[in-house]
Design an enzyme around this catalytic site. Structure first.
Site, mmCIF file in Angstrom:
data_model
loop_
_atom_site.group_PDB
_atom_site.id
_atom_site.type_symbol
_atom_site.label_atom_id
_atom_site.label_comp_id
_atom_site.label_asym_id
_atom_site.label_seq_id
_atom_site.Cartn_x
_atom_site.Cartn_y
_atom_site.Cartn_z
ATOM 1 N N LYS A 254 59.800 54.220 25.533
ATOM 2 C CA LYS A 254 59.575 52.847 25.077
ATOM 3 C C LYS A 254 60.680 51.934 25.629
ATOM 4 O O LYS A 254 61.593 52.397 26.295
ATOM 5 C CB LYS A 254 59.501 52.811 23.552
ATOM 6 C CG LYS A 254 58.515 53.831 22.974
ATOM 7 C CD LYS A 254 57.076 53.638 23.473
ATOM 8 C CE LYS A 254 56.272 54.914 23.347
ATOM 9 N NZ LYS A 254 55.392 55.023 22.222
HETATM 10 C C1 LIG Z 1 54.575 55.874 21.292
HETATM 11 C C2 LIG Z 1 53.465 55.301 20.489
HETATM 12 C C3 LIG Z 1 53.342 55.545 19.120
HETATM 13 C C4 LIG Z 1 54.181 56.546 18.380
HETATM 14 O O1 LIG Z 1 55.544 56.407 18.504
HETATM 15 P P1 LIG Z 1 56.518 57.639 18.125
HETATM 16 O O2 LIG Z 1 57.839 56.988 17.902
HETATM 17 O O3 LIG Z 1 56.514 58.551 19.301
HETATM 18 O O4 LIG Z 1 55.987 58.287 16.905
HETATM 19 C C5 LIG Z 1 52.349 54.890 18.431
HETATM 20 N N1 LIG Z 1 51.491 54.065 19.043
HETATM 21 C C6 LIG Z 1 51.565 53.815 20.368
HETATM 22 C C7 LIG Z 1 50.581 52.862 20.993
HETATM 23 C C8 LIG Z 1 52.528 54.455 21.139
HETATM 24 O O5 LIG Z 1 52.565 54.245 22.460
#
Ligand SMILES: *Cc1c(COP(=O)(O)O)cnc(C)c1O
Length: 382
Positions: free
Chosen positions: A183
């Protein structure tokens, strides 16, 4: 061809970051503590939210949020099938039914129109995804939700630094941010729930740590006081301070990271304008926004080259790719349980077969970008 493998994503970690994590390790307090509290405050300040709860992942946050809202058997929750499966899994785990809204073919965003088709008397919540770092049409979605008395939860996993009409996304609703390494900023693993309602966020705070009463938390250490008692059975979803300190340091650089992402994305867009059959996503028209560029996605739409082959060919040339996402309703568990009207998710399916995420991260050099572009040109010329 490049000598070393270029991953599609890589976190920007400095020696100072490593030092800061080391300092926490040496401090004697490594689990949830002052850095957790600091990260929560700083996320509030950055996103303009009244309150924030940090957890070990955005998925953990979504679990607590859905449960705190009382989502359960008999309820329907509208979300795109073009999303990470964690949301869909949690809706299912809680005994509710995921109802999949189609997306705009060009932006991969759910729209007020695609959501409206999914609303029934059982609809309890709508979870739009600000895909790749672009905000959904939140005024339109909010108006629709308000008209039907439905709650909106914003999946802002890709959207730290995404602004909609001048305000950070998630300013009106509960929103979820992920601090996973792919992210825009990372804490190793981690997530943050923000929202306008402190009372609701306190429920999330309870659920994330065994269901212990918030008043029982020691404000200094964010730890549990010996007298803490269970208010509701909860989970163990807290974030360690080793992770939180990294998240805080990353958040301090978000604008700079996203500026670099924009620069790289701009180079790609310029090049792909001249390459037929490699289609970048379109951008929504009709509202003002700032793109956080979490992902750079292209659709491979060529008569004699499918997406999977395209990804393999890039890998042979030492270029990594990602797939965000394979549609949830096409995966075994959901395929066997989801009723989709014929053509009901046509744009989701068209994209699910063609999308591919190209390398995009702040530390990419201009040589890296050129390598990706040349590799794609080489594949297409064959
Ligand atoms: C990465 C992601 C999540 C989940 O995030 P985590 O921190 O890995 O649990 C949820 N929704 C979307 C669209 C994502 O890309």
């Amino acid at each position: 061809m490049r000598k070393d493998f270029l991953p599609f994503s890589k976190p920007s970690i400095t020696e100072e970051d490593i030092q800061a994590v080391g300092d926490v390790l040496r401090s004697g307090w490594i689990t949830t503590g002052k850095h957790n509290a600091g990260l929560e405050q700083e996320m509030c300040a950055y996103t303009g939210s009244a309150d924030a709860v940090a957890l070990c992942s955005a998925t953990a946050g979504m679990h607590c949020v859905l449960q705190a809202m009382g989502i359960g058997p008999g309820d329907e929750v509208i979300t795109p099938s073009m999303t990470w499966v964690s949301t869909v899994n949690l809706i299912s785990i809680l005994g509710a039914t995921p109802v999949f809204a189609d997306i705009d073919r060009d932006t991969l965003l759910v729209t007020p129109e695609t959501i409206a088709k999914c609303i029934t008397p059982k609809t309890k919540a709508i979870i739009p995804v600000h895909f790749a770092g672009v905000p959904c049409d939140m005024d339109g979605i909010q108006a629709l939700a308000d008209q039907h008395g439905i709650t909106v939860i914003e999946d802002a996993a890709h959207a730290i630094g995404t602004f909609y009409k001048g305000k950070h996304v998630g300013s009106r609703n509960v929103a979820l941010y992920s601090l996973h390494p792919i992210k825009n900023i990372t804490s190793g693993e981690g997530g943050v729930v923000t929202g306008p309602d402190k009372e609701f966020l306190n429920k999330v705070r309870q659920l994330k740590f065994h269901g212990l009463g918030v008043d029982a938390f020691d404000r200094q250490t964010q730890g549990r006081s010996p007298q803490a008692e269970v208010i509701i059975p909860g989970y163990k979803y807290n974030l360690t301070d080793m992770c939180a300190v990294l998240g805080r340091r990353q958040l301090a650089h978000i604008e700079e990271f996203n500026r670099k992402r924009l620069e790289i994305a701009t180079c790609y867009l310029e090049e792909f304008r001249q390459i037929e059959g490699i289609l970048p996503l379109g951008l929504p028209q009709g509202y003002d926004f700032t793109h956080a560029w979490n992902l750079f996605i292209v659709r491979v739409d060529l008569p004699d080259l499918d997406r999977n082959t395209f990804m393999e060919e890039l890998k042979k040339r030492n270029i990594g790719t990602g797939l965000h996402f394979r549609a949830a309703h096409g995966q075994k568990y959901y395929r066997e349980r989801t009723v989709v009207a014929p053509g009901g998710l046509a744009n989701t399916e068209w994209n699910s077969d063609r999308i591919c995420s190209l390398p995009l991260f702040p530390d990419m050099t201009s040589t890296d970008v050129t390598d990706v572009i040349n590799a794609i040109k080489d594949i297409i010329a064959k």
